[in-house]
Design a protein around this motif. Structure first.
Motif, PDB file in Angstrom:
ATOM      1  N   ILE A 128      -8.154-104.904   1.841  1.00 15.61           N
ATOM      2  CA  ILE A 128      -8.582-103.646   2.458  1.00 15.61           C
ATOM      3  C   ILE A 128      -8.365-102.523   1.454  1.00 15.61           C
ATOM      4  O   ILE A 128      -7.268-102.391   0.882  1.00 15.61           O
ATOM      5  N   THR A 129      -9.381-101.697   1.224  1.00 17.25           N
ATOM      6  CA  THR A 129      -9.317-100.636   0.226  1.00 17.25           C
ATOM      7  C   THR A 129      -9.656 -99.293   0.863  1.00 17.25           C
ATOM      8  O   THR A 129     -10.655 -99.171   1.581  1.00 17.25           O
ATOM      9  N   PHE A 130      -8.807 -98.301   0.580  1.00 15.46           N
ATOM     10  CA  PHE A 130      -9.069 -96.917   0.951  1.00 15.46           C
ATOM     11  C   PHE A 130      -9.153 -96.125  -0.352  1.00 15.46           C
ATOM     12  O   PHE A 130      -8.184 -96.073  -1.106  1.00 15.46           O
ATOM     13  N   GLU A 131     -10.281 -95.498  -0.605  1.00 11.82           N
ATOM     14  CA  GLU A 131     -10.493 -94.879  -1.923  1.00 11.82           C
ATOM     15  C   GLU A 131     -11.237 -93.560  -1.797  1.00 11.82           C
ATOM     16  O   GLU A 131     -12.145 -93.420  -0.975  1.00 11.82           O
ATOM     17  N   ASN A 132     -10.818 -92.605  -2.627  1.00 12.90           N
ATOM     18  CA  ASN A 132     -11.464 -91.294  -2.693  1.00 12.90           C
ATOM     19  C   ASN A 132     -11.481 -90.627  -1.315  1.00 12.90           C
ATOM     20  O   ASN A 132     -12.519 -90.274  -0.774  1.00 12.90           O
ATOM     21  N   ILE A 133     -10.278 -90.462  -0.750  1.00 12.38           N
ATOM     22  CA  ILE A 133     -10.112 -89.895   0.579  1.00 12.38           C
ATOM     23  C   ILE A 133      -9.449 -88.527   0.460  1.00 12.38           C
ATOM     24  O   ILE A 133      -8.521 -88.342  -0.334  1.00 12.38           O
ATOM     25  N   ARG A 134      -9.905 -87.584   1.282  1.00 19.00           N
ATOM     26  CA  ARG A 134      -9.311 -86.248   1.316  1.00 19.00           C
ATOM     27  C   ARG A 134      -8.752 -85.972   2.705  1.00 19.00           C
ATOM     28  O   ARG A 134      -9.417 -86.192   3.715  1.00 19.00           O
ATOM     29  N   PHE A 135      -7.494 -85.480   2.746  1.00 20.27           N
ATOM     30  CA  PHE A 135      -6.831 -85.165   4.010  1.00 20.27           C
ATOM     31  C   PHE A 135      -6.590 -83.658   4.101  1.00 20.27           C
ATOM     32  O   PHE A 135      -6.146 -83.035   3.135  1.00 20.27           O
ATOM     33  N   THR A 136      -6.844 -83.109   5.267  1.00 16.71           N
ATOM     34  CA  THR A 136      -6.531 -81.708   5.526  1.00 16.71           C
ATOM     35  C   THR A 136      -5.746 -81.619   6.825  1.00 16.71           C
ATOM     36  O   THR A 136      -6.279 -81.921   7.907  1.00 16.71           O
ATOM     37  N   SER A 137      -4.459 -81.262   6.724  1.00 18.44           N
ATOM     38  CA  SER A 137      -3.588 -81.085   7.893  1.00 18.44           C
ATOM     39  C   SER A 137      -3.618 -82.307   8.810  1.00 18.44           C
ATOM     40  O   SER A 137      -3.875 -82.221  10.015  1.00 18.44           O
ATOM     41  N   VAL A 138      -3.358 -83.458   8.237  1.00 17.15           N
ATOM     42  CA  VAL A 138      -3.289 -84.718   8.983  1.00 17.15           C
ATOM     43  C   VAL A 138      -1.828 -85.029   9.280  1.00 17.15           C
ATOM     44  O   VAL A 138      -0.970 -84.899   8.405  1.00 17.15           O
ATOM     45  N   PHE A 139      -1.519 -85.440  10.513  1.00 14.85           N
ATOM     46  CA  PHE A 139      -0.130 -85.736  10.862  1.00 14.85           C
ATOM     47  C   PHE A 139       0.444 -86.829   9.968  1.00 14.85           C
ATOM     48  O   PHE A 139       1.465 -86.644   9.321  1.00 14.85           O
ATOM     49  N   TYR A 140      -0.177 -88.003   9.958  1.00 17.22           N
ATOM     50  CA  TYR A 140       0.306 -89.129   9.168  1.00 17.22           C
ATOM     51  C   TYR A 140      -0.865 -89.677   8.353  1.00 17.22           C
ATOM     52  O   TYR A 140      -1.608 -90.534   8.835  1.00 17.22           O
ATOM     53  N   PRO A 141      -1.043 -89.253   7.132  1.00 19.71           N
ATOM     54  CA  PRO A 141      -2.229 -89.642   6.359  1.00 19.71           C
ATOM     55  C   PRO A 141      -2.342 -91.141   6.081  1.00 19.71           C
ATOM     56  O   PRO A 141      -3.431 -91.699   6.134  1.00 19.71           O
ATOM     57  N   ILE A 142      -1.204 -91.809   5.749  1.00 22.04           N
ATOM     58  CA  ILE A 142      -1.248 -93.224   5.374  1.00 22.04           C
ATOM     59  C   ILE A 142      -0.238 -93.982   6.227  1.00 22.04           C
ATOM     60  O   ILE A 142       0.960 -93.688   6.195  1.00 22.04           O
ATOM     61  N   VAL A 143      -0.717 -94.978   6.981  1.00 18.66           N
ATOM     62  CA  VAL A 143       0.154 -95.707   7.913  1.00 18.66           C
ATOM     63  C   VAL A 143      -0.173 -97.195   7.896  1.00 18.66           C
ATOM     64  O   VAL A 143      -1.348 -97.580   7.987  1.00 18.66           O
ATOM     65  N   ILE A 144       0.874 -98.024   7.787  1.00 15.49           N
ATOM     66  CA  ILE A 144       0.817 -99.433   8.176  1.00 15.49           C
ATOM     67  C   ILE A 144       1.896 -99.622   9.233  1.00 15.49           C
ATOM     68  O   ILE A 144       3.074 -99.365   8.994  1.00 15.49           O
ATOM     69  N   ASP A 145       1.500-100.070  10.406  1.00 16.42           N
ATOM     70  CA  ASP A 145       2.419-100.192  11.538  1.00 16.42           C
ATOM     71  C   ASP A 145       2.288-101.592  12.130  1.00 16.42           C
ATOM     72  O   ASP A 145       1.340-101.892  12.840  1.00 16.42           O
ATOM     73  N   GLN A 146       3.255-102.471  11.821  1.00 15.96           N
ATOM     74  CA  GLN A 146       3.263-103.815  12.376  1.00 15.96           C
ATOM     75  C   GLN A 146       4.085-103.907  13.662  1.00 15.96           C
ATOM     76  O   GLN A 146       4.330-105.006  14.170  1.00 15.96           O
ATOM     77  N   TYR A 147       4.466-102.765  14.196  1.00 12.86           N
ATOM     78  CA  TYR A 147       5.203-102.704  15.451  1.00 12.86           C
ATOM     79  C   TYR A 147       4.437-101.884  16.490  1.00 12.86           C
ATOM     80  O   TYR A 147       5.026-101.255  17.359  1.00 12.86           O
ATOM     81  N   TYR A 148       3.137-101.934  16.399  1.00 14.55           N
ATOM     82  CA  TYR A 148       2.323-101.161  17.317  1.00 14.55           C
ATOM     83  C   TYR A 148       2.359-101.806  18.706  1.00 14.55           C
ATOM     84  O   TYR A 148       2.259-103.026  18.849  1.00 14.55           O
ATOM     85  N   CYS A 149       2.501-100.979  19.725  1.00 14.24           N
ATOM     86  CA  CYS A 149       2.506-101.475  21.105  1.00 14.24           C
ATOM     87  C   CYS A 149       1.618-100.660  22.016  1.00 14.24           C
ATOM     88  O   CYS A 149       1.792-100.683  23.243  1.00 14.24           O
ATOM     89  N   GLY A 150       0.729 -99.900  21.476  1.00 11.96           N
ATOM     90  CA  GLY A 150      -0.183 -99.140  22.308  1.00 11.96           C
ATOM     91  C   GLY A 150       0.484 -98.067  23.135  1.00 11.96           C
ATOM     92  O   GLY A 150      -0.019 -97.676  24.188  1.00 11.96           O
ATOM     93  N   GLY A 151       1.662 -97.584  22.691  1.00  9.21           N
ATOM     94  CA  GLY A 151       2.361 -96.546  23.429  1.00  9.21           C
ATOM     95  C   GLY A 151       3.301 -97.068  24.483  1.00  9.21           C
ATOM     96  O   GLY A 151       3.919 -96.283  25.195  1.00  9.21           O
ATOM     97  N   ALA A 152       3.456 -98.395  24.584  1.00  4.51           N
ATOM     98  CA  ALA A 152       4.343 -98.959  25.601  1.00  4.51           C
ATOM     99  C   ALA A 152       5.803 -98.736  25.218  1.00  4.51           C
ATOM    100  O   ALA A 152       6.161 -98.607  24.047  1.00  4.51           O
ATOM    101  N   LEU A 153       6.655 -98.722  26.228  1.00  2.11           N
ATOM    102  CA  LEU A 153       8.084 -98.483  26.029  1.00  2.11           C
ATOM    103  C   LEU A 153       8.786 -99.777  25.636  1.00  2.11           C
ATOM    104  O   LEU A 153       8.514-100.841  26.188  1.00  2.11           O
TER     105      LEU A 153
END
Length: 549
Positions: free
Chosen positions: A442-467
């Motif tokens: 997977i490649t992300f290239e030539n990206i511009r961010f303006t006032s982004v909360f979390y620009p780059i994320v890998i999250d292997q503990y995602y639970c869809g907002g569950a507690l």
């Protein structure tokens, strides 16, 4: 015509006196030196169309149509045309006109108004649309067009445009506007509002607008969604779904106010989506711009996505303490909030979780709605996203993958030359604990961010907002991830977050020429890295300590 052809033949014979010129016209000379023109030369006086000459070859082969001058000299006014030539020319002209008319008529147009559609925005035009589609799909023309005219607003209930069709290509052109019924118009939430299924060569295009009228759905979901309860409006219909379609193209449409996702593509190949726009306001929950699943060879280019993110006003404090939540592998804190969005006060839960071995401070974060600009789900291979604008929204996500212990496979994704602004995430990979499979190359290239909360994320503990998201022993493996040439600003301190599985850590991560600063005056952006391995190249700001230089 004889005089014109005489001048034409004069030129050929004059040029043929030279040996080099003779080589230029090898097909113009018959055996024994007879000049053999094609029928198209009589019509258009051209020497360029070889295909038509071949078509006329057999017809002209047996006859000596033009008497050449002796010794291959240049014919003068004694050049004569036989009556057969004149008849052949007239016949070929007639056939060419028939072929031209056939080429024009191959795009047969089927207008729903001709099948009973009213187009007043109130009457149900579903049946008329289905009748027009049946006629277009059954047409034997090469490329029939179902045209939604610009003069009307057409209200449809749930419709499915299915194939296979007789033509190798079929167009669905939207020049006018299509709107959904008002209110909560269905209790069946398992399918989309408009579906295209089992088609080859489908082309949906136009400058029209498709409006999902989702406000009642959003209000229902905001009011009824509660943790540990079965909400009445847990899901809502998508605007448009394309399933089992090969060679599908979409261009130029505007999608607004979807109850659920705006566009979904499922189990399709050789897909190109270009120049579309998606827009929903800030109080629209889970309204992905574009969802791709089980599809291969997909291009998404030059499109704009605004999937509804706004800041909200918080009226109450935390119910479970304001700080000092311990976290070993995974910890979540949540707040019970009242939020005011567009003048409406809703009660919601706000989660904030991190995976640290120390106590952490929690801070208030504005409640986010909307969803991913583009989401790439399981079963996707060779997906290219380029030159898009994303914001507001949740960014571009690979995932979520591996929900409820399922196997997920994603490979060969590229996101390039795009701009993210005022989004919760920039580019994100998210997987559920307990799943299996892989997300790689997977490649992300030539990206511009303006006032982004979390620009780059890998999250292997995602639970869809569950507690209380569990720390399970299996995970979707994440590897061969490239971040190249990325610039911009982050509104949160941790601009880069790699939160990976302990048993299946993230491997072969590259950050190359990545510079992200804080958009908050006086603050410095930082990174967080847990079970991630890889390296950095050239300038990388902020530093990512778990990656070697």
């Amino acid at each position: 015509m004889a005089e014109n052809y005489g001048k034409f033949s004069d030129r050929i014979c004059m040029e043929s006196n030279a040996t080099s010129a003779l080589n230029d016209y090898p097909r113009r000379l018959d055996f024994n030196g007879w000049i053999r023109p094609s029928a198209w030369e009589f019509l258009f006086l051209t020497v360029d169309n070889v295909r038509e000459e071949d078509e006329a070859k057999e017809m002209l082969r047996a006859r000596r149509l033009i008497k050449p001058r002796k010794s291959m000299g240049c014919p003068q006014k004694d050049l004569q045309l036989s009556p057969y030539i004149m008849g052949t020319a007239a016949l070929m002209f007639f056939l060419s006109m028939i072929r031209t008319c056939a080429a024009t008529s191959k795009h047969a147009i089927f207008n729903p108004v001709d099948f009973g559609a009213v187009g007043d925005g109130k009457s149900d035009d579903s049946s008329a649309f289905l009748r027009a589609w049946a006629a277009a799909c059954g047409s034997e023309g090469a490329s029939p067009v179902m045209l939604v005219p610009s003069s009307g607003i057409f209200m449809l209930h749930r419709v499915s445009f299915s194939g296979p069709c007789k033509a190798s290509e079929i167009h669905f052109q939207v020049a006018g506007n299509i709107v959904a019924p008002p209110g909560l118009w269905t209790g069946d939430l398992t399918s989309a509002w408009i579906t295209f299924i089992h088609l080859k060569g489908l082309f949906i295009n136009g400058s029209g607008k498709i409006d999902g009228r989702g406000r009642m759905w959003w209000a229902c979901r905001s009011k009824n969604v509660r943790i540990f309860k079965s909400p009445r409006c847990a899901t809502a219909p998508d605007i448009l779904a394309v399933a089992f379609c090969n060679g599908f193209r979409m261009k130029g449409l505007h999608f607004v106010n979807s109850p659920g996702r705006h566009v979904t593509v499922f189990a399709s190949q050789w897909v190109k989506i270009e120049g579309i726009s998606v827009s929903s306001p800030g109080n629209s929950p889970n309204t992905d711009g574009l969802m791709i699943q089980q599809s291969k060879h997909v291009q998404i280019v030059s499109s704009n996505f605004a999937s509804g993110v706004v800041n909200t006003t918080l009226f109450s404090s935390a119910r479970l303490g304001e700080r000092l939540i311990p976290g070993y592998a995974i910890s979540f804190a949540y707040f019970y909030l009242k939020q005011k969005t567009n003048g409406i006060i809703n009660q919601s839960f706000l989660f904030y979780g991190q995976r640290y071995n120390t106590w952490i401070d929690l801070k208030f974060t504005p409640m986010k709605k909307g969803d991913d600009c583009v989401a790439i789900g399981t079963g996707c291979f060779d997906v290219n996203v380029s030159s898009i604008t994303c914001g507001p929204g949740h960014g571009v996500s690979v995932g979520s993958l591996g929900i409820q212990g399922t196997r997920a496979e994603v490979e060969g994704v590229r996101v390039t030359s795009s701009h993210f602004f005022n989004t919760m995430n920039g580019v994100r990979i998210k997987t559920w604990p307990g799943g299996s499979g892989f997300a790689k190359k997977i490649t992300f290239e030539n990206i511009r961010f303006t006032s982004v909360f979390y620009p780059i994320v890998i999250d292997q503990y995602y639970c869809g907002g569950a507690l209380g998201c569990p720390n399970k022993t299996s995970a979707v493996e994440v590897s061969d991830i490239r971040y190249i040439g990325m610039r911009g600003t982050s509104t949160e301190e941790r601009a880069i977050r790699f939160e990976c599985s302990k048993k299946f850590p993230c491997r072969n991560i590259l950050l190359d020429n990545v510079i992200i600063s804080s958009s908050v005056k006086g603050e410095t952006a930082s990174s967080f890295c847990y079970n991630a391995h890889g390296w950095t190249r050239r300038t990388v700001i902020p530093k990512v300590p778990c990656l070697s230089q």
